[in-house]
Each structure stands twice: as C-alpha cells, then as structure tokens.
Scaffold this motif. Sequence first.
Motif, PDB file in Angstrom:
ATOM      1  N   LYS A 249      23.677 -50.368 -11.011  1.00 34.24           N
ATOM      2  CA  LYS A 249      24.501 -49.865 -12.117  1.00 34.24           C
ATOM      3  C   LYS A 249      26.021 -49.405 -11.607  1.00 34.24           C
ATOM      4  O   LYS A 249      26.976 -49.901 -12.260  1.00 34.24           O
ATOM      5  CB  LYS A 249      23.661 -48.883 -12.798  1.00 34.24           C
ATOM      6  CG  LYS A 249      22.469 -49.278 -13.565  1.00 34.24           C
ATOM      7  CD  LYS A 249      21.709 -48.418 -13.971  1.00 34.24           C
ATOM      8  CE  LYS A 249      20.949 -47.351 -13.175  1.00 34.24           C
ATOM      9  NZ  LYS A 249      20.079 -48.004 -12.425  1.00 34.24           N
ATOM     10  N   LEU A 250      25.877 -48.688 -10.752  1.00 37.24           N
ATOM     11  CA  LEU A 250      27.135 -48.248 -10.103  1.00 37.24           C
ATOM     12  C   LEU A 250      28.223 -49.341  -9.471  1.00 37.24           C
ATOM     13  O   LEU A 250      29.249 -49.352  -9.723  1.00 37.24           O
ATOM     14  CB  LEU A 250      26.933 -47.086  -8.918  1.00 37.24           C
ATOM     15  CG  LEU A 250      28.065 -46.455  -8.251  1.00 37.24           C
ATOM     16  CD1 LEU A 250      28.950 -45.707  -9.192  1.00 37.24           C
ATOM     17  CD2 LEU A 250      27.741 -45.557  -7.141  1.00 37.24           C
ATOM     18  N   LYS A 251      27.516 -50.299  -8.746  1.00 33.94           N
ATOM     19  CA  LYS A 251      28.073 -51.272  -8.053  1.00 33.94           C
ATOM     20  C   LYS A 251      28.830 -52.095  -9.315  1.00 33.94           C
ATOM     21  O   LYS A 251      30.151 -52.425  -9.170  1.00 33.94           O
ATOM     22  CB  LYS A 251      27.141 -52.142  -7.460  1.00 33.94           C
ATOM     23  CG  LYS A 251      27.535 -53.669  -7.020  1.00 33.94           C
ATOM     24  CD  LYS A 251      28.605 -53.589  -6.098  1.00 33.94           C
ATOM     25  CE  LYS A 251      28.037 -53.357  -4.657  1.00 33.94           C
ATOM     26  NZ  LYS A 251      29.493 -53.326  -3.659  1.00 33.94           N
ATOM     27  N   ILE A 252      28.131 -52.442 -10.402  1.00 28.52           N
ATOM     28  CA  ILE A 252      28.698 -53.234 -11.601  1.00 28.52           C
ATOM     29  C   ILE A 252      29.847 -52.595 -12.182  1.00 28.52           C
ATOM     30  O   ILE A 252      30.947 -52.981 -12.334  1.00 28.52           O
ATOM     31  CB  ILE A 252      27.508 -53.528 -12.576  1.00 28.52           C
ATOM     32  CG1 ILE A 252      26.569 -54.545 -11.690  1.00 28.52           C
ATOM     33  CG2 ILE A 252      28.171 -54.112 -13.655  1.00 28.52           C
ATOM     34  CD1 ILE A 252      25.414 -54.877 -12.611  1.00 28.52           C
ATOM     35  N   SER A 253      29.580 -51.160 -12.324  1.00 31.34           N
ATOM     36  CA  SER A 253      30.647 -50.335 -12.873  1.00 31.34           C
ATOM     37  C   SER A 253      31.955 -50.373 -12.171  1.00 31.34           C
ATOM     38  O   SER A 253      33.077 -50.625 -12.659  1.00 31.34           O
ATOM     39  CB  SER A 253      30.144 -48.981 -13.192  1.00 31.34           C
ATOM     40  OG  SER A 253      29.075 -48.871 -14.158  1.00 31.34           O
ATOM     41  N   ARG A 254      31.739 -50.158 -10.800  1.00 28.75           N
ATOM     42  CA  ARG A 254      33.055 -50.176  -9.923  1.00 28.75           C
ATOM     43  C   ARG A 254      33.764 -51.462  -9.850  1.00 28.75           C
ATOM     44  O   ARG A 254      34.809 -51.557  -9.958  1.00 28.75           O
ATOM     45  CB  ARG A 254      32.273 -49.721  -8.589  1.00 28.75           C
ATOM     46  CG  ARG A 254      32.193 -48.100  -8.490  1.00 28.75           C
ATOM     47  CD  ARG A 254      31.786 -47.659  -7.130  1.00 28.75           C
ATOM     48  NE  ARG A 254      31.640 -46.279  -7.094  1.00 28.75           N
ATOM     49  CZ  ARG A 254      31.193 -45.785  -5.903  1.00 28.75           C
ATOM     50  NH1 ARG A 254      30.659 -46.392  -4.945  1.00 28.75           N
ATOM     51  NH2 ARG A 254      31.135 -44.341  -5.868  1.00 28.75           N
ATOM     52  N   LEU A 255      32.883 -52.373  -9.835  1.00 28.48           N
ATOM     53  CA  LEU A 255      33.525 -53.873  -9.669  1.00 28.48           C
ATOM     54  C   LEU A 255      34.527 -54.272 -11.036  1.00 28.48           C
ATOM     55  O   LEU A 255      35.407 -54.702 -11.128  1.00 28.48           O
ATOM     56  CB  LEU A 255      32.614 -54.932  -9.294  1.00 28.48           C
ATOM     57  CG  LEU A 255      32.011 -54.725  -7.946  1.00 28.48           C
ATOM     58  CD1 LEU A 255      30.955 -55.600  -7.677  1.00 28.48           C
ATOM     59  CD2 LEU A 255      33.080 -54.997  -7.058  1.00 28.48           C
ATOM     60  N   ALA A 256      33.831 -53.789 -11.999  1.00 27.46           N
ATOM     61  CA  ALA A 256      34.351 -53.813 -13.474  1.00 27.46           C
ATOM     62  C   ALA A 256      35.625 -53.365 -13.528  1.00 27.46           C
ATOM     63  O   ALA A 256      36.660 -53.880 -13.885  1.00 27.46           O
ATOM     64  CB  ALA A 256      33.686 -53.601 -14.412  1.00 27.46           C
ATOM     65  N   GLU A 257      35.738 -51.969 -13.036  1.00 26.58           N
ATOM     66  CA  GLU A 257      37.072 -51.295 -12.840  1.00 26.58           C
ATOM     67  C   GLU A 257      38.006 -51.762 -11.914  1.00 26.58           C
ATOM     68  O   GLU A 257      39.159 -52.031 -12.067  1.00 26.58           O
ATOM     69  CB  GLU A 257      36.755 -49.797 -12.499  1.00 26.58           C
ATOM     70  CG  GLU A 257      37.827 -48.959 -12.713  1.00 26.58           C
ATOM     71  CD  GLU A 257      38.718 -48.863 -14.083  1.00 26.58           C
ATOM     72  OE1 GLU A 257      39.911 -48.757 -14.143  1.00 26.58           O
ATOM     73  OE2 GLU A 257      37.956 -48.803 -14.835  1.00 26.58           O
ATOM     74  N   GLN A 258      37.467 -52.394 -10.657  1.00 27.36           N
ATOM     75  CA  GLN A 258      38.331 -52.696  -9.884  1.00 27.36           C
ATOM     76  C   GLN A 258      38.709 -54.149  -9.965  1.00 27.36           C
ATOM     77  O   GLN A 258      39.989 -54.351  -9.556  1.00 27.36           O
ATOM     78  CB  GLN A 258      37.508 -52.985  -8.429  1.00 27.36           C
ATOM     79  CG  GLN A 258      37.248 -51.513  -7.711  1.00 27.36           C
ATOM     80  CD  GLN A 258      36.347 -51.909  -6.681  1.00 27.36           C
ATOM     81  OE1 GLN A 258      35.840 -52.849  -6.281  1.00 27.36           O
ATOM     82  NE2 GLN A 258      35.490 -50.755  -6.228  1.00 27.36           N
ATOM     83  N   ASN A 259      38.305 -54.835 -10.741  1.00 30.01           N
ATOM     84  CA  ASN A 259      38.756 -56.158 -11.137  1.00 30.01           C
ATOM     85  C   ASN A 259      39.477 -56.287 -12.683  1.00 30.01           C
ATOM     86  O   ASN A 259      39.497 -57.413 -13.282  1.00 30.01           O
ATOM     87  CB  ASN A 259      37.658 -57.227 -11.062  1.00 30.01           C
ATOM     88  CG  ASN A 259      37.403 -57.337  -9.624  1.00 30.01           C
ATOM     89  OD1 ASN A 259      37.975 -58.280  -8.923  1.00 30.01           O
ATOM     90  ND2 ASN A 259      36.237 -56.368  -9.145  1.00 30.01           N
ATOM     91  N   ARG A 260      39.571 -55.123 -13.274  1.00 30.53           N
ATOM     92  CA  ARG A 260      40.133 -55.027 -14.587  1.00 30.53           C
ATOM     93  C   ARG A 260      41.122 -55.965 -14.817  1.00 30.53           C
ATOM     94  O   ARG A 260      41.316 -56.576 -16.220  1.00 30.53           O
ATOM     95  CB  ARG A 260      40.304 -53.622 -15.188  1.00 30.53           C
ATOM     96  CG  ARG A 260      41.448 -52.943 -14.635  1.00 30.53           C
ATOM     97  CD  ARG A 260      41.655 -51.626 -14.877  1.00 30.53           C
ATOM     98  NE  ARG A 260      41.806 -51.438 -16.464  1.00 30.53           N
ATOM     99  CZ  ARG A 260      41.420 -50.304 -16.966  1.00 30.53           C
ATOM    100  NH1 ARG A 260      40.896 -49.086 -16.261  1.00 30.53           N
ATOM    101  NH2 ARG A 260      41.611 -50.075 -18.238  1.00 30.53           N
TER     102      ARG A 260
END
Length: 333
Positions: A249-260
Amino acid sequence: MSRMGLFHGVGEGDRSLLTTEALFDRPSRTFASLAALPSNVEAIEAALRFSAGMEPFVALVGPSGWGKSHLLGAAALRMAKSVPPVRLASVTDHLQSGEPVDVPGVLLLDDCQDVLGKPRMRLMLRLLLERRVRTGRATMLAFTLPKPTRSLSNLLPSERSWITTPLEAPTASERALLIEQMAVAEGLSLSGRLTQIVAAQMHGNGRTLSGALKRLRLAGTSWLDASATLRACGILDPFFSDNPDWDLKLKISRLAEQNRARFGRVLPNDLAIYTMLREASLAEAEVAQALGIEPSAAYLRASRFAKDVGSNPLAASYVERFVEIVVESLASE
C-alpha cells in the motif's frame, strides 16, 4: 495424529499403510517432485543412495521447511517397494509409541533435534541407533539444525559409519528456480517478474512458498501480464508479512505521488486508491487504514475513478502505465 507409518509389500499395488500417517497421503513426495538445487543436491544424492541400499546410515541436517521430510518420505516410498517393512515416524512419536523401538527393516526418523535437549529420550535414541548400527539395519535421520553440531555427532554411534549431509536454504536465484518448478506442479503460469518478486521478497521457507502458490491457484492459473502480476501481489500480500520492507500500500501511494507529472490532472491519491482496490485487490479496510480515511470514502473514490477509466481511454491508459510502473519497481527491489 501420530506421525508414524509402516509399509509392507513390494509394489505400488501391494503397499499398505498400517497407521494413519499424513505424510504418506501426499503423492507428490517423490524424488522426482523435489527440485534439485546446488543447496540440496548432496542431500538428494545421499537419500537416493540410502534408498538404493548403498548407504545404510544417513543423517540429513538443515533448516526447517526445505525438503528433509520430503526426502525421508521419498526414500520410504521407494524402499517400501523392495525392502519392506519400512517405518517412517517423528522421533518423538516413535520413542513414545509404546511399541518396541527397535523395529525390523528400514527406519526413518524425522525431527531428531527434538531429543537433543532431553536426556532420557536422547539416551533411548542413542541405544536404538547403537543396536541398528551393530546389526546393519538401514536408518535415516533428519535434524532441523542450521548445521551439524557436536551434540549431533555425539548422538551418532560409530560416527564414521554415517553419512551426515547438510541441506541448506536456497539462495535467491535458487528460490526463483524452485518457485518455477512449484508453479508448474500447481498448474500455474507466472510472469518472470512475479517469480522474481516472490523469490526476492517473500521470506519464510518452502512451506511458505507452497502455501502462497496454493492460495494463488484458488484465484486463477494465469498470472502473466503486469495487471495479473500486481493482482497476484495483492492476493499474496499476507504472505509477505515476514518481510519488514514489504508494504504494498505504501509503495503504491509513493509511486503515485512520485509519478504525478505523468498522469495529467489525475489526483495521485485517487490513482493510488483505485490501484490498490481494483488492480491489486487489497482489502478496503486495510487500504482505508493505511491512508487514514474511512472505508466508505475509499470505496467511493475508487468507484468514481473506475467510471473515468471505463469512459475515458486516457484515464485507462494512465492506469495501465501506472500498474507497469508499480510492477517494475517491485521486481527491481
């Protein structure tokens, strides 16, 4: 249930199990069904030589869950066809069975490390082994220990008569080979990246891997593209719990923010929530807890985003691209 079994007969049709032994209810416990790896090939060869009558006294030593019991079962099944009777038991069950401990024929004892710290049972086993070595009756032992120890050596009478063989935990690359073979046995088709993720990130032993693949089998048999790979990671999320660095869950959240910047006006949180719930099949309550929102809010946001994905090809392409990013990131760790 007693973990003890006794075979008679010289062929498959003649074999009969005289006690309810769960180990012998597993038809996969053969030499052919065990993956031969550099970490276990010596143990497999020792068990094969034992079952062929070439080595009468063998002790297998290694960590839990990587094939010692499998090898005992495979050797017992093979020898039951030609040299009955063959008895396979845990050492505790055998010594406490109330029956004579020194049985005729072949004896295979599992979990022998259990007696090392129990003086009375250790003495019983030592005396049993002395009699069997003196009379030349084939005996195979398995010890769940990191490596052979002085205590183990002192337990074995006429130590030079024994082949003591280590069976090590597989390396990461060997785990990948093992997972591939186990997947074939389960009728599963796994992507290379899914195999890599499980091999590198799922801790535990062979039983953990087997349980994970059986769980995956309940959900389907083909796990080849990025979307299926991410869904498999979500289904298997509980099996990664022993890895402190795993947090899907944390991985998906961080990647979504990093690739916004790659996804236009899409809100990173909406993309992340949709991906967790609809692509990775994670539990609503767990996703909500991780994000600090109510489960109903997570459901509504994922549902709204799903409508956009269904009606807007651009939004659908964003999801497809993001799933690929997540899977590639998981596989590269």
